[in-house]
Design an enzyme around this catalytic site. Structure first.
Site, PDB file in Angstrom:
ATOM      1  N   SER A  27      -0.997  10.812  -2.905  1.00 60.42           N
ATOM      2  CA  SER A  27       0.416  10.896  -2.565  1.00 60.42           C
ATOM      3  C   SER A  27       1.153   9.855  -3.401  1.00 60.42           C
ATOM      4  O   SER A  27       0.534   9.119  -4.162  1.00 60.42           O
ATOM      5  CB  SER A  27       0.612  10.607  -1.077  1.00 60.42           C
ATOM      6  OG  SER A  27       0.338   9.240  -0.844  1.00 60.42           O
ATOM      7  N   LYS A  28       2.450   9.789  -3.219  1.00 60.85           N
ATOM      8  CA  LYS A  28       3.257   8.858  -4.019  1.00 60.85           C
ATOM      9  C   LYS A  28       2.772   7.420  -3.856  1.00 60.85           C
ATOM     10  O   LYS A  28       2.813   6.627  -4.782  1.00 60.85           O
ATOM     11  CB  LYS A  28       4.708   8.938  -3.587  1.00 60.85           C
ATOM     12  CG  LYS A  28       5.402  10.097  -4.228  1.00 60.85           C
ATOM     13  CD  LYS A  28       6.892   9.874  -4.220  1.00 60.85           C
ATOM     14  CE  LYS A  28       7.562  11.091  -4.835  1.00 60.85           C
ATOM     15  NZ  LYS A  28       8.724  11.505  -4.134  1.00 60.85           N
ATOM     16  N   ARG A  29       2.357   7.116  -2.652  1.00 59.19           N
ATOM     17  CA  ARG A  29       1.851   5.788  -2.337  1.00 59.19           C
ATOM     18  C   ARG A  29       0.738   5.340  -3.295  1.00 59.19           C
ATOM     19  O   ARG A  29       0.563   4.163  -3.563  1.00 59.19           O
ATOM     20  CB  ARG A  29       1.323   5.881  -0.902  1.00 59.19           C
ATOM     21  CG  ARG A  29       0.618   4.752  -0.307  1.00 59.19           C
ATOM     22  CD  ARG A  29       0.473   5.026   1.187  1.00 59.19           C
ATOM     23  NE  ARG A  29      -0.327   6.223   1.446  1.00 59.19           N
ATOM     24  CZ  ARG A  29      -1.652   6.232   1.489  1.00 59.19           C
ATOM     25  NH1 ARG A  29      -2.319   5.125   1.288  1.00 59.19           N
ATOM     26  NH2 ARG A  29      -2.310   7.337   1.733  1.00 59.19           N
ATOM     27  N   GLY A  50       0.586   6.008  -6.398  1.00 54.01           N
ATOM     28  CA  GLY A  50       1.024   6.025  -7.793  1.00 54.01           C
ATOM     29  C   GLY A  50       1.024   7.433  -8.349  1.00 54.01           C
ATOM     30  O   GLY A  50       0.859   7.647  -9.541  1.00 54.01           O
TER      31      GLY A  50
END
Ligand code: GLU
Length: 470
Positions: free
Chosen positions: A239-241, A243
């Site tokens: 996920s975005k978390r 990177g």
């Protein structure tokens, strides 16, 4: 039928080209190139509410940065609607599809009952035609086989078999007459002559349904290869978390396209133990056998390591071209520690041999070149200020200034000899002279090697910066 390999990348334009999408595109591209085949792009824009022009542009730009160029103009799925409808009608006529009508609550009840029975749902209209009055509001459903099973002979996952009583009668045409994704993807892959479908394994169950449609139409199946999704370094789905940024953001962070291709290739594919796989080798080696069955983990350190390798090994003009493109993009965010307008590419080019030695990204490289573009009075960071505050510093700098003024030739070796002689003559350790010199010349305690700094600044500028201390 010719046996030319034809692959495709089929993104839904609902966001940027994320790293998983970029990897899927790369695998399709590399497989086509490895087999002298064709790589096509299909924009799956049937979901009008979620598809945007911006996303289409972002996908194209991401692919273009990575140099994953399709061999033909992109196909837009929404423009093939008539053809999808024609095939749905063909399925209806052949008895492989039916018109169905049920209210939402009826559908819900059918599904609940099917779940209780442990089988997939079938809908009104399958066994006898629905009443005429409902025709207008009806959908067209696929009449999926109930008996037997469907096997995906997957090149990555092996044989995956699903019992047909677990696959329900999916909608092919909605009540407004528009085709669904499941129909469109089969028709488009067939019409575009796709021989190999390489995509994320989140499409594996869809694949069994798609195979049933191919079979009902009597069409030859493409070869399927479903790649495990990418996970973050903690093992959870990316996920975005973690990177999980858009491909282009990696460009703005200073990654080289070739390093990115190398890294993405290794993210789920291997050729022996090779870590550094330049693009020409990728094209030579890429195969479906090398795709791992286990999910790959995003590892930014590894990406940086690979990027550092390509930065060190790229020729100067390639680096300058990439840096110029980066400056042009003007999207450094907080990453660049000084004003990009100060950068002078000619000056930079001369210093690339040593700047590229230590940099893992182009942004890091530009940051390490900051001292080249500073003007007097320099701004000093806290650590540099502390070093320059020490008692013996004025005397050391004065002495150094005298020596450097008389340096006969401004070459790295001469500078090095001179500094070493100076330290010996004064009974100082090199560790006592380099830090204040570095601080006064760069405003910082981190910089390229001190001889490189002096050499790249030139005699005059170096002396001016030292004099500014007094
Ligand atoms: N449009 C689908 C997606 O973006 C891909 C479909 C496919 O590759 O078959 O997930």
């Amino acid at each position: 039928m010719s046996d030319t390999v034809v692959t495709r990348f089929a993104p839904s334009p609902t966001g940027f080209l994320h790293i998983g999408g970029a990897r899927t595109a790369l695998f399709n591209w590399a497989f086509a190139r490895a087999n002298q085949g064709k790589f096509l792009l299909r924009i799956e824009d049937t979901d009008k509410a979620r598809s945007t022009q911006e996303a289409i542009e972002a996908i194209k730009q991401g692919l273009s940065w990575l140099e994953l160029t399709p061999d033909e103009e992109p196909v837009f799925q929404s423009q093939q609607q008539d053809r999808h409808i024609e095939i749905a009608k063909q399925l209806l006529e052949a008895g492989h599809a039916y018109r169905s009508y049920a209210t939402e609550s009826e559908i819900e009840a059918i599904r609940t009952k099917a779940r209780e029975d442990g089988v997939a749902a079938r809908y009104p209209g399958r066994d006898e035609p629905i009443a005429e009055e409902f025709l207008e509001q009806s959908v067209v459903r696929f009449k999926a086989p109930i008996k037997g099973k469907t096997t995906i002979h997957d090149q990555v996952q092996g044989d995956v078999t699903i019992a047909n009583d677990q696959l329900d009668d999916l909608v092919l045409l909605r009540s407004d007459g528009t085709p669904t994704y499941m129909l469109a993807v089969v028709v488009d892959d067939h019409d575009m002559g796709i021989t190999h479908v390489i995509r994320g394994d989140d499409h594996l169950t869809n694949c069994a349904r798609q195979i049933q449609i191919y079979e009902a139409l009597g069409w030859t199946l493409p070869t399927f290869a479903h790649i495990p999704l990418i996970h973050g370094d903690d093992g959870a789905k990316l996920s975005k978390r973690h990177g999980a940024l858009g491909a282009e953001q990696y460009q703005t962070m200073g990654y080289l396209a070739e390093a990115m291709r190398n890294y993405l290739a290794r993210l789920g594919w291997a050729h022996g133990d090779e870590e550094i796989i330049p693009t020409d080798k990728l094209i030579e080696w890429f195969d479906l056998k090398g795709i791992n069955k286990a999910p790959a983990r995003l590892d930014i350190e590894k990406l940086q390591h690979i990027n550092g390798h390509y930065i060190r090994n790229s020729d100067e003009s390639t680096l300058i071209t990439e840096i110029a493109a980066l400056i042009e993009k003007d999207d450094f965010g907080q990453e660049l520690t000084y004003d990009k307008h100060l950068i002078d590419l000619d000056t930079l080019k001369q210093s690339l041999p040593f700047l590229s030695e230590r940099s893992k990204t182009l942004v890091e490289l530009l940051n390490s070149a900051k001292y080249l573009y500073q003007s007097i009075p320099l701004s000093f960071d806290a650590k540099a200020t502390k070093i320059l505050d020490k008692d013996q510093v004025p005397e050391i700098l004065k002495g150094l200034k005298n020596e450097l003024e008389n340096c006969p030739k401004w070459e790295k070796e001469d500078i090095e000899r001179l500094l070493k002689q100076f330290a010996a003559a004064k009974g100082l350790k090199f560790g006592q002279i380099a830090p204040p010199l570095r601080a006064i010349l760069t405003g910082s305690t981190v910089s390229p090697g001190i001889y490189d700094v002096l050499y790249s600044l030139g005699q005059q500028e170096s002396l001016k910066r030292i004099e500014a201390f007094f």
